[in-house]
Design a protein around this motif. Structure first.
Motif, short mmCIF file in Angstrom:
data_model
loop_
_atom_site.label_atom_id
_atom_site.label_comp_id
_atom_site.label_asym_id
_atom_site.label_seq_id
_atom_site.Cartn_x
_atom_site.Cartn_y
_atom_site.Cartn_z
N ASP A 33 -101.61 165.53 -14.45
CA ASP A 33 -100.56 164.77 -13.77
C ASP A 33 -99.57 164.28 -14.81
O ASP A 33 -99.83 164.40 -16.02
CB ASP A 33 -101.16 163.61 -12.97
N PRO A 34 -98.42 163.70 -14.41
CA PRO A 34 -97.41 163.30 -15.41
C PRO A 34 -97.88 162.16 -16.31
O PRO A 34 -98.26 161.10 -15.84
CB PRO A 34 -96.22 162.86 -14.54
N LEU A 35 -97.84 162.41 -17.60
CA LEU A 35 -98.17 161.38 -18.60
C LEU A 35 -96.97 161.16 -19.52
O LEU A 35 -97.09 160.47 -20.53
CB LEU A 35 -99.41 161.80 -19.40
N SER A 36 -95.84 161.78 -19.19
CA SER A 36 -94.59 161.59 -19.92
C SER A 36 -93.45 161.71 -18.92
O SER A 36 -93.64 162.16 -17.79
CB SER A 36 -94.44 162.64 -21.03
N GLY A 37 -92.24 161.29 -19.33
CA GLY A 37 -91.09 161.40 -18.44
C GLY A 37 -90.96 160.22 -17.50
O GLY A 37 -91.69 159.23 -17.61
N PRO A 38 -90.05 160.30 -16.52
CA PRO A 38 -89.74 159.16 -15.66
C PRO A 38 -90.88 158.70 -14.76
O PRO A 38 -90.87 157.57 -14.27
CB PRO A 38 -88.55 159.67 -14.81
#
Length: 415
Positions: A33-38
């Motif tokens: 899952d997202p761990l960087s970015g917005p």
């Protein structure tokens, strides 16, 4: 000779059972899952909740009398391509369970399809995909897979709950559809128009706009468009920064809209955004909200989670996803992916928000949904603030998973 034969067979079975734990002391789960970015803050919430559930399984002794869970954390970067690369990385590291859901439905669809192709080519290394948060109905509909299980109520279920509530709100007359331009946003708009329109045929849908996900910094042009259309409410599937920035722009325009959303209070920043705006009512739907009456187990878990992690507790379903996996493994008495998947089908589990059931025909978890509105603390309907504000959650309506269950086009092909 007969006694010797039976004894040898029993000894072999015992040795085989013991070998499950000795040969593999850990079962690797991969978080993608997202761990960087917005949207990194959303990913951090999910990983912390999942880790809490993993730790709880291990604290109980693991599964199969000693096999512990180990979670690998990989960054999806909110990209289908990056997620597919991460999936292969996870498989190479020995992961057999994939935890995904916070990257959006397009990413989850890509992971599920890639996993299914991998499993067909490598049945001895088959992986199961546990989807904790993506709510695309097609994942348990025409795109369903034997290897995928959806632990969150889908878009149709959530919208049905909101439509039932909107039916009781005659002041809502003109609705605008403002959503992110990807599968989930389009589906939230589609089901909003269909189900709310069915519940309230008198409502007018005065406009519809799709915008790029995670790229709009100023929503004032969209707010102006809604205001010009005469909207008094907006059905928006926006989440994370896209929802908070929308609230800010509406506040700056002194536009007192009502918002109907799927997960507003289950992510950081939205309650402070409402508190700061002081206008606008955000109504959303989830399996639980902080301070919900008559759910003492969830409240107790929220307090324990805060004490252990120092973070607020948002999503019981994310915590109990590894716990349901553990229950299925113990039911199957095996670490074989096919046997675990079959054990998950039809499994009932007494969760902190009440009994839940994994529907066998499409792998959709049926769990309760609470319609609630972010509102000022009044000591009655809203007893405590959230995220350091004097705003919390007011329960508007509660529906069981069975009440919201939808039909499905799913035709699972089982190995």
């Amino acid at each position: 000779m007969k006694k010797l034969f039976i004894s040898a067979a029993v000894a072999g079975l015992l040795a085989s059972s013991a070998g499950i734990a000795s040969a593999q002391q850990t079962l690797k789960l991969a978080f993608i899952d997202p761990l960087s970015g917005p949207f990194a803050n959303i990913g951090e919430i999910f990983v912390n909740n999942l880790q809490y559930g993993v730790d709880e399984v291990n604290a109980r002794g693991g599964v199969l009398k000693g096999v512990k869970f180990e979670m690998i954390k990989l960054d999806s970067k909110l990209s289908a391509q990056e997620s597919q690369t991460a999936l292969q990385n996870a498989i190479d590291q020995g992961a057999r369970v994939i935890l995904v859901g916070g990257s959006g439905s397009s990413v989850v669809n890509a992971v599920v399809q890639t996993a299914a192709r991998h499993n067909e080519r490598n049945p001895d290394k088959a992986v199961i995909v546990l989807n904790h948060s993506s709510i695309d109905p097609e994942l348990t509909g025409k795109n369903c897979s034997f290897w995928h299980f959806q632990f969150e109520a889908n878009t149709a279920m959530k919208m049905k709950a909101l439509a039932n509530y909107i039916k009781t709100q005659p002041s809502i007359k003109n609705v605008y559809l403002l959503n992110q331009d990807y599968a989930h946003g389009r589906q939230w708009a589609k089901y909003g128009q269909e189900l709310v329109g069915l519940a309230r045929p008198d409502i007018k849908f005065v406009g519809e706009t799709l915008h790029p996900i995670g790229k709009v910094k100023d929503f004032s042009p969209y707010v102006a468009k809604m205001k010009a259309a005469g909207a008094d409410a907006v059905i928006t599937g926006n989440w994370g920064p896209d929802l908070n920035l929308l609230l800010r722009s509406a506040s700056e325009a002194s536009y007192n809209l009502r918002y109907f959303n799927h997960s507003a209070g289950s992510a950081p920043g939205t309650v402070p955004a409402v508190a700061q705006a002081k206008i606008g009512q955000v109504t959303w739907v989830g399996e639980w909200h902080p301070g919900e009456a008559d759910v003492p187990k969830a409240e107790a878990q929220a307090k324990a989670f805060k004490q252990k992690t120092g973070s607020d507790f948002y999503a019981p379903r994310v915590v109990f996803t590894p716990l349901i996996l553990a229950a299925a493994i113990n039911k199957a008495q095996s670490l074989d992916s096919v046997k675990i998947a079959r054990a998950l089908e039809g499994l009932t589990y007494d969760s902190v928000v009440g009994p839940v059931r994994m529907r066998a025909e499409d792998h959709q978890l049926l769990l309760p949904q609470v319609v609630n509105t972010i509102a000022p603390v009044d000591g009655k309907a809203v007893k405590a603030g959230w995220e350091g504000t004097n705003y919390g959650f007011r329960t508007d309506a509660v529906y069981s998973g069975n009440e919201l269950a939808q039909g499905s086009e799913c035709k699972i092909s089982r190995p």
